[in-house]
Design a protein around this motif. Structure first.
Motif, PDB file in Angstrom:
ATOM      1  N   CYS A 188      54.466  64.150  54.764  1.00 49.92           N
ATOM      2  CA  CYS A 188      54.647  63.108  53.751  1.00 49.92           C
ATOM      3  C   CYS A 188      53.345  62.907  53.003  1.00 49.92           C
ATOM      4  N   ARG A 193      54.513  58.819  49.590  1.00 51.61           N
ATOM      5  CA  ARG A 193      54.327  57.510  50.205  1.00 51.61           C
ATOM      6  C   ARG A 193      54.186  56.389  49.157  1.00 51.61           C
ATOM      7  N   TRP A 199      59.371  57.999  50.361  1.00 51.02           N
ATOM      8  CA  TRP A 199      58.822  58.155  51.709  1.00 51.02           C
ATOM      9  C   TRP A 199      59.957  58.362  52.704  1.00 51.02           C
ATOM     10  N   CYS A 202      61.380  61.720  52.643  1.00 52.80           N
ATOM     11  CA  CYS A 202      60.515  62.636  53.408  1.00 52.80           C
ATOM     12  C   CYS A 202      60.826  62.534  54.900  1.00 52.80           C
ATOM     13  N   GLU A 218      56.319  58.359  60.992  1.00 49.44           N
ATOM     14  CA  GLU A 218      56.279  58.111  59.557  1.00 49.44           C
ATOM     15  C   GLU A 218      57.077  56.844  59.230  1.00 49.44           C
ATOM     16  N   LEU A 222      55.958  53.575  57.367  1.00 53.13           N
ATOM     17  CA  LEU A 222      56.704  53.095  56.188  1.00 53.13           C
ATOM     18  C   LEU A 222      57.039  51.613  56.316  1.00 53.13           C
TER      19      LEU A 222
END
Lengths: 236, 215
Positions: A188, A193, A199, A202, A218, A222
């Motif tokens: 990512c 992002r 995001w 991803c 991730e 996020l």
């Protein structure tokens, strides 16, 4: 009587040899031998006078040249090491910066550990960490290509030997795992992002690739960055 | 020299028999023990002082006697002698063995003598040197006396010879130079050198043989 005998009379020669018995005086001998030795010494003395300093200068010059050459070779051979060191030193440097005093926020030292950072680090610390990882990304690509090359070479050398082939497989698996671990961090990009939607896209890609751990880390990031984001809305 | 070589090579000499069986080796050994004058001079040019010492000891007495008889004075002979060897020493780097070393050496000595005479106009060679007398232990008094008188007559005759003839005779006796070499050293043609030498020998022979006429 021949002409030759006219200037060669043995009696005259004999009489002369009996007469001429003088020898060189010893003081003359000493003088001349000393003169001969002195002249010869002065010539070689001059040679000795410059040969030794020149020899020293040449030795020192060569030594310096060799040392410089070796140091330059060493500098060229260790950029990767330097980069690795930088990635290791960077978090240490950052650890000098006093961490914000927040409850449940891990210290910077803890954040330097990539898995821990991926799981629970606050956004700021994680950002620092990803920066350091970004520095080493160029070298990750190099690592990959080098490892793949080495793997191919090993396979070609292994040939039909099953034991060697198995060893190569094991090694390549280990290498691939390591690379995957590195790759998951960079899946990512910062561009992705920039918004929660991209995001999340991803993250879904990561899940689709079977990288659940990476996707989870991730997602945590996020949610930390965009607390209002709701996953359930996106999955619908 | 040739006689010595023959006697050395004779089969009756057991020590040289082995040498004769291996002529190349014998030649090499002989060369190793008695280096050529030119080789010694070249070695001295390379800084080998011992080579010069060997060369000097080989020629010093003959050169000294040559200059002593030529100049007629010990002091003059000493000065010229130093001058000669000084020039030889100076020439060590430029020396090239194009001619026999003896010819080169006596040419230097001859030129030094000429220069000395030019510098000292009052130089005269009429001085008769006192002969150093060495009598054999087994020699009778009459024989010793006769020998001494003959040498004295020769000394007087040598002192009265014209300078060129004396030079030629001394070069022949002391340096062992041939007529051609004498011509080279003295800078005249062969016939002149031969003529000077012949006249010198003839006069000295007369001085030895006919003492009554001279006295």
């Amino acid at each position: 009587m021949t002409t030759e005998s006219n200037h060669n009379d043995p009696r005259v020669s004999e009489a002369y040899k009996g007469l001429a018995t003088e020898m060189t005086p010893p003081e003359l001998d000493r003088k001349i031998l000393a003169m001969a030795a002195g002249k010869s010494r002065s010539r070689y003395g001059v040679a000795r006078a410059w040969v030794r300093p020149v020899a020293w200068a040449a030795t020192i010059g060569l030594s310096l040249a060799i040392v410089l050459e070796i140091s330059q070779l060493g500098y060229q051979a260790t950029p990767q090491l330097d980069a690795d060191n930088r990635t290791q030193r960077e978090p240490a440097k950052r650890s000098d910066v006093p961490a914000p005093v927040q409850p449940s926020v891990p210290t910077a030292k803890q954040a330097s550990s990539p898995p821990a950072a991926a799981e629970a680090a606050p956004a700021r610390d994680v950002e620092l960490d990803t920066d350091s990882v970004t520095v080493s990304d160029d070298f990750v690509a190099d690592d990959m290509s080098m490892l793949r090359e080495a793997e191919e070479q090993a396979r070609s050398r292994a040939g039909s030997d099953p034991a060697t082939a198995a060893a190569v497989e094991a090694l390549s698996f280990g290498a691939a795992t390591t690379l995957e671990k590195k790759e998951q961090v960079r899946y990512c990009d910062p561009d992705l992002r920039s918004s929660a939607e991209t995001w999340y896209t991803c993250i879904e890609d990561l899940r689709a690739q079977g990288l659940a751990d990476a996707a989870e880390s991730e997602l945590v990031l996020l949610l930390t960055e965009f607390p209002d984001f709701e996953e359930s809305k996106q999955s619908r | 020299m040739a006689a010595n070589a023959q006697s050395l090579a004779s089969p009756s000499n057991p020590s040289t028999a082995a040498l004769c069986s291996k002529p190349a080796l014998a030649y090499a050994q002989a060369m190793a023990h008695t280096p050529d004058d030119s080789a010694l001079m070249l070695r001295y040019g390379d800084g080998d002082v011992q080579a010069f010492e060997m060369l000097y000891r080989r020629h010093k007495d003959a050169i000294y006697r040559y200059l002593l008889r030529l100049s007629g004075h010990r002091d003059s002979a000493d000065d010229i002698f130093q001058d000669v060897w000084g020039k030889i020493i100076k020439a060590r780097e430029s020396y090239r063995p194009t001619a026999k070393f003896t010819t080169f050496l006596y040419r230097v000595a001859h030129n030094c003598f000429i220069d000395y005479v030019r510098r000292n106009k009052r130089h005269s060679t009429n001085t008769v040197l006192e002969p150093e007398l060495h009598s054999d232990p087994g020699e009778s008094v009459e024989m010793a006396t006769e020998r001494r008188l003959a040498r004295e007559r020769l000394e007087i005759a040598l002192g009265t010879l014209p300078e060129e003839q004396r030079d030629a005779f001394l070069l022949h006796e002391e340096g062992g130079l041939s007529v051609d070499q004498i011509a080279t050293v003295t800078g005249c043609n062969r016939e002149t050198a031969k003529s000077r030498l012949r006249y010198a020998v003839a006069k000295l022979r007369n001085a030895i043989d006919e003492p009554a006429e001279r006295s």
